[in-house]
Design a protein around this motif. Sequence first.
Motif, PDB file in Angstrom:
ATOM      1  N   UNK A  74       0.828  -0.998  -0.137  1.00 42.89           N
ATOM      2  CA  UNK A  74       0.159   0.066  -0.066  1.00 42.89           C
ATOM      3  C   UNK A  74       0.931   1.035  -0.039  1.00 42.89           C
ATOM      4  N   UNK A  75       0.527   1.998  -0.788  1.00 38.55           N
ATOM      5  CA  UNK A  75       1.359   3.446  -0.912  1.00 38.55           C
ATOM      6  C   UNK A  75       0.099   4.411  -0.744  1.00 38.55           C
ATOM      7  N   UNK A  76       0.751   5.649  -0.076  1.00 37.61           N
ATOM      8  CA  UNK A  76       0.195   7.023  -0.132  1.00 37.61           C
ATOM      9  C   UNK A  76       0.852   8.020  -0.767  1.00 37.61           C
ATOM     10  N   UNK A  77       0.329   8.622  -1.766  1.00 34.15           N
ATOM     11  CA  UNK A  77       1.131   9.587  -2.334  1.00 34.15           C
ATOM     12  C   UNK A  77       0.598  11.078  -2.127  1.00 34.15           C
ATOM     13  N   UNK A  78       1.272  12.195  -1.616  1.00 45.03           N
ATOM     14  CA  UNK A  78       0.578  13.518  -1.620  1.00 45.03           C
ATOM     15  C   UNK A  78       1.156  14.150  -2.801  1.00 45.03           C
ATOM     16  N   UNK A  79       0.588  15.286  -3.162  1.00 43.84           N
ATOM     17  CA  UNK A  79       0.763  16.015  -4.020  1.00 43.84           C
ATOM     18  C   UNK A  79       0.086  17.581  -3.826  1.00 43.84           C
ATOM     19  N   UNK A  80       0.337  18.549  -4.604  1.00 40.30           N
ATOM     20  CA  UNK A  80      -0.291  20.041  -4.458  1.00 40.30           C
ATOM     21  C   UNK A  80       0.471  20.922  -3.617  1.00 40.30           C
ATOM     22  N   UNK A  81       1.375  20.353  -2.922  1.00 41.93           N
ATOM     23  CA  UNK A  81       2.164  21.543  -2.245  1.00 41.93           C
ATOM     24  C   UNK A  81       2.828  22.729  -3.276  1.00 41.93           C
ATOM     25  N   UNK A  82       3.405  23.444  -2.429  1.00 35.89           N
ATOM     26  CA  UNK A  82       4.251  24.709  -3.030  1.00 35.89           C
ATOM     27  C   UNK A  82       4.312  25.900  -2.462  1.00 35.89           C
ATOM     28  N   UNK A  83       4.460  26.920  -3.170  1.00 33.40           N
ATOM     29  CA  UNK A  83       4.754  28.279  -2.577  1.00 33.40           C
ATOM     30  C   UNK A  83       3.635  29.288  -2.913  1.00 33.40           C
ATOM     31  N   UNK A  84       3.128  29.780  -1.773  1.00 34.16           N
ATOM     32  CA  UNK A  84       2.107  30.561  -1.968  1.00 34.16           C
ATOM     33  C   UNK A  84       2.139  31.754  -1.046  1.00 34.16           C
ATOM     34  N   UNK A  85       1.563  33.047  -1.188  1.00 34.05           N
ATOM     35  CA  UNK A  85       1.470  34.027  -0.432  1.00 34.05           C
ATOM     36  C   UNK A  85       0.469  34.062   0.511  1.00 34.05           C
ATOM     37  N   UNK A  86       0.759  34.754   1.777  1.00 32.23           N
ATOM     38  CA  UNK A  86      -0.278  34.655   2.655  1.00 32.23           C
ATOM     39  C   UNK A  86      -1.602  35.241   2.192  1.00 32.23           C
ATOM     40  N   UNK A  87      -2.905  34.653   2.621  1.00 30.81           N
ATOM     41  CA  UNK A  87      -4.128  34.757   2.087  1.00 30.81           C
ATOM     42  C   UNK A  87      -4.526  34.055   0.932  1.00 30.81           C
ATOM     43  N   UNK A 131      -7.231  18.400   0.687  1.00 31.00           N
ATOM     44  CA  UNK A 131      -7.221  19.412   1.570  1.00 31.00           C
ATOM     45  C   UNK A 131      -7.301  20.585   0.873  1.00 31.00           C
ATOM     46  N   UNK A 132      -8.312  21.214   1.016  1.00 28.34           N
ATOM     47  CA  UNK A 132      -8.539  22.737   0.272  1.00 28.34           C
ATOM     48  C   UNK A 132      -8.164  23.570   1.554  1.00 28.34           C
ATOM     49  N   UNK A 133      -7.244  24.422   1.295  1.00 30.63           N
ATOM     50  CA  UNK A 133      -6.695  25.387   2.201  1.00 30.63           C
ATOM     51  C   UNK A 133      -6.820  26.700   1.747  1.00 30.63           C
ATOM     52  N   UNK A 134      -7.316  27.440   2.292  1.00 32.17           N
ATOM     53  CA  UNK A 134      -7.864  28.821   2.111  1.00 32.17           C
ATOM     54  C   UNK A 134      -7.186  29.795   3.150  1.00 32.17           C
ATOM     55  N   UNK A 135      -7.148  31.225   2.645  1.00 29.02           N
ATOM     56  CA  UNK A 135      -6.795  32.136   3.786  1.00 29.02           C
ATOM     57  C   UNK A 135      -5.239  31.578   4.402  1.00 29.02           C
ATOM     58  N   UNK A 136      -4.549  31.263   3.835  1.00 28.07           N
ATOM     59  CA  UNK A 136      -3.202  30.724   4.207  1.00 28.07           C
ATOM     60  C   UNK A 136      -2.405  31.712   5.012  1.00 28.07           C
ATOM     61  N   UNK A 137      -1.897  31.191   6.073  1.00 31.81           N
ATOM     62  CA  UNK A 137      -1.050  31.975   6.918  1.00 31.81           C
ATOM     63  C   UNK A 137       0.571  31.502   7.026  1.00 31.81           C
ATOM     64  N   UNK A 138       1.284  32.357   7.452  1.00 32.11           N
ATOM     65  CA  UNK A 138       2.802  31.829   7.390  1.00 32.11           C
ATOM     66  C   UNK A 138       2.908  30.822   8.388  1.00 32.11           C
ATOM     67  N   UNK A 139       2.138  30.368   9.397  1.00 34.86           N
ATOM     68  CA  UNK A 139       2.037  29.637  10.243  1.00 34.86           C
ATOM     69  C   UNK A 139       1.679  28.300   9.948  1.00 34.86           C
ATOM     70  N   UNK A 140       1.000  28.248   8.654  1.00 37.11           N
ATOM     71  CA  UNK A 140       0.449  26.979   8.086  1.00 37.11           C
ATOM     72  C   UNK A 140       1.762  26.329   7.198  1.00 37.11           C
TER      73      UNK A 140
END
Length: 124
Positions: A2-15, A80-89
């Motif tokens: 069994x394998x779990x593979x994540x994707x979708x990460x990256x660099x984004x500005x706050x908000x 995981x839909x992440x909105x209003x991102x903050x630096x602490x995320x």
Amino acid sequence: QVQLVESGGGLVQAGGSLRLSCSASGSFVSVNTMTWYRQRPGEQRFYAASISRDGTTDYADSVKGRFTISRDNAKNIVYLQMNSLKAEDTGVYFCNADILSYYMTDRIRQQNHWGQGTQVTVSS
């Protein structure tokens, strides 16, 4: 295997927003609870959100109202839909899943699996 593979990460500005995906593959019977964790360097993994197979969700207080967890049982994917991102995320986001699989001809067991992680960086 069994394998779990994540994707979708990256660099984004706050908000800004990002959507992470985690796909389960291999030989198994079903994928039960799926969970997202965040880990910063030198820190333990922080629970972010989870979703049961029937769609019941739970969130850490710090992400409530900003993050939404969902899943596609037919494709064995959790999002995981992440909105209003903050630096602490910022951190590496790991997918975790409880997966039922056969280990003998007629025996099933549940095991916990982790993905390799995907980096999310939020610039302030």
